[in-house]
Design an enzyme around this catalytic site. Sequence first.
Site, PDB file in Angstrom:
ATOM      1  N   THR A  11       0.843  -1.186   0.000  1.00 13.26           N
ATOM      2  CA  THR A  11       0.000   0.000   0.000  1.00 13.26           C
ATOM      3  C   THR A  11       0.881   1.240   0.000  1.00 13.26           C
ATOM      4  O   THR A  11       1.960   1.220   0.590  1.00 13.26           O
ATOM      5  CB  THR A  11      -0.871  -0.016   1.264  1.00 13.26           C
ATOM      6  N   SER A  60       2.186   5.270  -1.943  1.00  8.29           N
ATOM      7  CA  SER A  60       2.493   5.949  -3.205  1.00  8.29           C
ATOM      8  C   SER A  60       3.640   5.291  -3.969  1.00  8.29           C
ATOM      9  O   SER A  60       3.618   5.223  -5.196  1.00  8.29           O
ATOM     10  CB  SER A  60       2.816   7.419  -2.923  1.00  8.29           C
ATOM     11  N   ALA A 109       7.567   1.808   3.276  1.00  8.51           N
ATOM     12  CA  ALA A 109       7.768   1.948   4.726  1.00  8.51           C
ATOM     13  C   ALA A 109       7.822   3.435   5.050  1.00  8.51           C
ATOM     14  O   ALA A 109       8.118   4.258   4.186  1.00  8.51           O
ATOM     15  CB  ALA A 109       9.059   1.268   5.167  1.00  8.51           C
ATOM     16  N   ASP A 110       7.520   3.766   6.305  1.00 10.28           N
ATOM     17  CA  ASP A 110       7.572   5.150   6.753  1.00 10.28           C
ATOM     18  C   ASP A 110       8.927   5.489   7.369  1.00 10.28           C
ATOM     19  O   ASP A 110       9.368   6.627   7.326  1.00 10.28           O
ATOM     20  CB  ASP A 110       6.449   5.420   7.748  1.00 10.28           C
ATOM     21  N   GLY A 147       2.562   1.802   8.394  1.00  8.49           N
ATOM     22  CA  GLY A 147       1.219   2.070   8.896  1.00  8.49           C
ATOM     23  C   GLY A 147       0.739   3.471   8.659  1.00  8.49           C
ATOM     24  O   GLY A 147      -0.344   3.845   9.116  1.00  8.49           O
ATOM     25  N   GLY A 148       1.533   4.277   7.920  1.00  9.92           N
ATOM     26  CA  GLY A 148       1.067   5.616   7.570  1.00  9.92           C
ATOM     27  C   GLY A 148      -0.215   5.584   6.753  1.00  9.92           C
ATOM     28  O   GLY A 148      -1.006   6.511   6.778  1.00  9.92           O
ATOM     29  N   GLU A 194      -0.685  -5.756   5.900  1.00 10.04           N
ATOM     30  CA  GLU A 194       0.645  -5.755   5.280  1.00 10.04           C
ATOM     31  C   GLU A 194       1.573  -6.729   6.009  1.00 10.04           C
ATOM     32  O   GLU A 194       2.327  -7.473   5.376  1.00 10.04           O
ATOM     33  CB  GLU A 194       1.247  -4.350   5.315  1.00 10.04           C
ATOM     34  N   LYS A 236      13.160   8.339   3.980  1.00  5.52           N
ATOM     35  CA  LYS A 236      12.610   7.387   4.960  1.00  5.52           C
ATOM     36  C   LYS A 236      13.697   6.696   5.799  1.00  5.52           C
ATOM     37  O   LYS A 236      13.394   5.927   6.703  1.00  5.52           O
ATOM     38  CB  LYS A 236      11.766   6.318   4.252  1.00  5.52           C
TER      39      LYS A 236
END
Length: 234
Positions: free
Chosen positions: A31, A33, A90-91, A102-103, A110, A128
């Site tokens: 999930t 961008s 990943a954030d 989890g953003g 996931e 990141k």
Amino acid sequence: MSEDAVKAMKQQVGIAAAQRVQSGSIVGLGTGSTTAFAIEHLGDRLKSGDLKDIKGIPTSFQASVLAKKYGIPLVTLDDVEKIDIAIDGADEVDPNKVLIKGGGAAHTREKIVDSLADVFIVVVDSTKLVETLGSTFPLPVEVLPVAVSPVTRALEALGGKPELRMGVKKDGPVITDQGNMILDVTFGSIPNPAEFEKTLNNIPGVLDNGLFVGLADVVLVGEIKEGQPIVREL
């Protein structure tokens, strides 16, 4: 850094990950961008005949919609024995390839999909990368709605500052695909992620949290070098 530069980085790293998928694979579709560019490129490879007979397992409603848009056939976890490769963003990523995710409020699904993959490829842009987890991004914790108050108190007792994630262009809290709520918890730093992941998940009412420990096999990082987007492996 300009929006265009960031987009170019994300696009290049998404394409690089999609290039690693082989025909006949079951692919976990993450999930966000950056992963969206990977899903688009997988669709392009299917259309051109460069890739054949793949099936996707989406980690969210967003991933499912994109896969359908780009012509990737979808299956569920009930339909497969294993997942060959998963691609997800990943954030935050630390030097040990431990992640905060989890953003996009999809980290629970996931984590299930990414943990089942033989190879889990993380796609990020250079912003990141962090030395210590929790330093730039709060840790998302998915909570059953009935347990938000007691879980908030338990997280505060662990030194966190929890905030209920609120919707954008929607009144009220964000609701996950599982029908739960998200507490974004600021800790400042998370020195022992492996232990902390278990501690948080042992709080009654917590479904899962955004710490991904020991799951990432490959981290692809998009960077801008001399004005051009490049991809390197961490």
